[in-house]
Design an enzyme around this catalytic site. Structure first.
Site, short mmCIF file in Angstrom:
data_model
loop_
_atom_site.label_atom_id
_atom_site.label_comp_id
_atom_site.label_asym_id
_atom_site.label_seq_id
_atom_site.Cartn_x
_atom_site.Cartn_y
_atom_site.Cartn_z
N ILE A 60 -116.60 84.57 35.10
CA ILE A 60 -116.54 85.27 33.82
C ILE A 60 -116.83 84.31 32.67
CG2 ILE A 60 -115.07 86.57 32.24
CD1 ILE A 60 -113.54 87.57 34.75
N ASP A 85 -113.84 72.94 31.36
CA ASP A 85 -113.35 73.24 32.71
C ASP A 85 -113.54 72.00 33.57
OD1 ASP A 85 -112.72 74.14 35.26
OD2 ASP A 85 -113.66 76.09 34.99
N ALA A 131 -107.97 87.19 30.15
CA ALA A 131 -107.82 86.57 31.46
C ALA A 131 -106.57 87.05 32.17
CB ALA A 131 -107.81 85.05 31.33
N ARG A 132 -105.38 86.68 31.63
CA ARG A 132 -104.12 87.06 32.26
C ARG A 132 -103.01 87.02 31.23
NH1 ARG A 132 -104.40 90.41 35.83
NH2 ARG A 132 -105.79 89.89 37.52
N ASP A 154 -105.77 91.66 26.23
CA ASP A 154 -105.92 92.79 27.15
C ASP A 154 -104.62 93.03 27.92
OD1 ASP A 154 -107.58 94.85 28.04
OD2 ASP A 154 -108.29 93.74 29.78
N GLU A 176 -93.53 92.54 22.70
CA GLU A 176 -93.60 91.52 21.66
C GLU A 176 -94.92 91.58 20.89
OE1 GLU A 176 -91.73 87.41 22.42
OE2 GLU A 176 -92.29 88.12 24.43
N HIS A 217 -105.38 96.69 28.95
CA HIS A 217 -105.91 96.15 30.21
C HIS A 217 -107.15 96.91 30.68
CE1 HIS A 217 -104.82 94.23 34.38
NE2 HIS A 217 -105.89 93.72 33.82
N GLY A 231 -110.16 95.39 30.94
CA GLY A 231 -111.17 94.42 31.35
C GLY A 231 -112.07 94.86 32.48
N ALA A 232 -111.48 95.34 33.55
CA ALA A 232 -112.27 95.73 34.73
C ALA A 232 -112.38 97.24 34.87
CB ALA A 232 -111.64 95.14 35.99
#
Length: 389
Positions: free
Chosen positions: A148, A167, A230-231, A255, A260, A272, A274-275
């Site tokens: 991604i 990375d 991402a997460r 996402d 909070e 969420h 994303g996919a």
């Protein structure tokens, strides 16, 4: 006949890849050979001894008890890259949403319902409250250059952004796909200090939980825009709230909203998505089915999160696959046992990953005695044995 249990609704295009004369597919089985899952939490499930593999139709495997599966010799697959284009597109949308107050302006425009002929004039008078900035010429930091991250970096560069990538563990495969115009950051501090926009494209692990925290926020430019497709869990929310309040972060888009973030100002929460495209669900299902089928029929492992990658062409004879603890003398013990039972090894592959080793062994007989599996399993350190005739 292999039994495949589906724990969520799996795209039928993928499931059609299972030959009906070799596979049964149902949402409930007492003793499945394989499980295909999307988001259902499996941590409290008891796995039967028949279970050989779990395929996650998606990249994240937080809903699967990986250590438990490894200890029971169950191979866990995911489908990295299958939803990459869907997440990339939403991340690019995130660039626009954080740059221009599109979401806020839409809500404001709805408040004009009932104003009749006054609406056009009110729109012209009110639009100045939602002015933003263009992304062209701005600098985007991409943290994580997997499937991604590479797509996001290349797309942003094509849109006229200056792109910095970070990375330290980028694979050769992904490096080849990265635009040569994407610059490699020397370190995290220089990356964040130069970025107008920051996007997270890394997995959630014990090491990356709360990855973006007060220390990272201090490194950022004032008015930075942060994106997380991402997460959940990658950003420390208490530190985020302080960064937004101080103006260090102009806007955060995620996402993975929770109580909070939903209460925070200058946060855009997306549920969420994303996919969540038809193409992505199909791609994930097809990849998950292909991987679990290849493992059940040939013992080959592709895209496992807990076992090493291992692929070997069949030589025509029976195949024995063995998983064991990654300790010395295991291969020689297995080979000695096979020889003592009169089996000649025609071809063999040994791979390891952390504490697990995996062996694919083709012998020169068309069929192997099923009792041989019990003898191999009795070797101290062996976790799993399968005979594939």
């Amino acid at each position: 006949m292999f039994k495949i249990q589906t724990l969520n609704k799996i795209d039928p295009v993928g499931l059609k890849n299972f030959p009906l004369d070799q596979y049964e597919i149902a949402s409930e089985f007492a003793n499945p050979d394989g499980i295909i899952v999307r988001s259902m939490k499996m941590h409290d499930m008891e796995f039967p001894s028949s279970l050989k593999a779990i395929a996650r139709a998606g990249a994240g495997v937080n809903n699967i008890p990986i250590d438990k599966c490894t200890n029971q010799g169950i191979v866990v697959f995911n489908t990295p890259g299958a939803n990459a284009h869907a997440v990339k597109e939403l991340t690019i949308a995130g660039l626009m949403l954080t740059s221009r107050d599109i979401a806020g302006s839409i809500e404001w425009a709805k408040s004009l319902i009932g104003k009749g002929d006054e609406v056009p004039a009110l729109v012209e008078a009110g639009k100045k409250n939602f002015a933003g900035q263009e992304i062209r010429g701005k600098t985007l930091a991409v943290i994580g250059l997997g499937a991604i991250g590479v797509l996001v970096a290349n797309a942003a560069q094509a849109l006229g952004m200056n792109v910095l990538g970070y990375d330290p563990f980028i694979s050769v495969k992904h490096a080849w796909k990265l635009s040569r115009n994407v610059k490699q950051a020397e370190g995290m501090e220089s990356l964040l200090a130069n970025a107008d926009y920051i996007t997270l494209q890394i997995p959630l692990t014990e090491d990356t939980k709360g990855f973006i925290n007060k220390d990272k926020f201090k490194m950022m430019k004032d008015g930075a825009r942060l994106m997380n497709f991402a997460r959940g869990g990658l950003v420390n929310h208490a530190d985020l709230a302080d960064a937004i309040e101080s103006g260090k972060v102009a806007r955060y888009i995620t996402d993975f909203p929770d109580e909070e973030t939903l209460k925070m100002k200058n946060v855009i929460s997306i549920p969420h998505l994303g996919a969540s495209t038809a193409e992505s669900e199909t791609n994930c299902a097809v990849m998950a089915v292909d991987q679990i089928q290849e493992f059940l029929e040939n013992g080959n492992i592709i895209n496992s999160v807990n076992f090493p990658p291992a692929e070997m062409e069949r030589t025509g004879g029976a195949r024995i696959v063995v998983a064991n603890k990654n300790v010395p003398n295991m291969v020689s013990q297995i080979a000695t046992l096979l020889a003592s039972e009169g089996y000649n090894i025609a071809n063999m592959l040994n791979r390891n990953k952390a504490e697990i080793a995996y062996n694919i062994i083709d012998v020169d007989r068309k069929e192997a005695d099923p009792a041989l599996a019990d003898k191999i399993a009795a070797i101290d350190g062996v976790i799993m044995v399968r005979m594939i005739q």
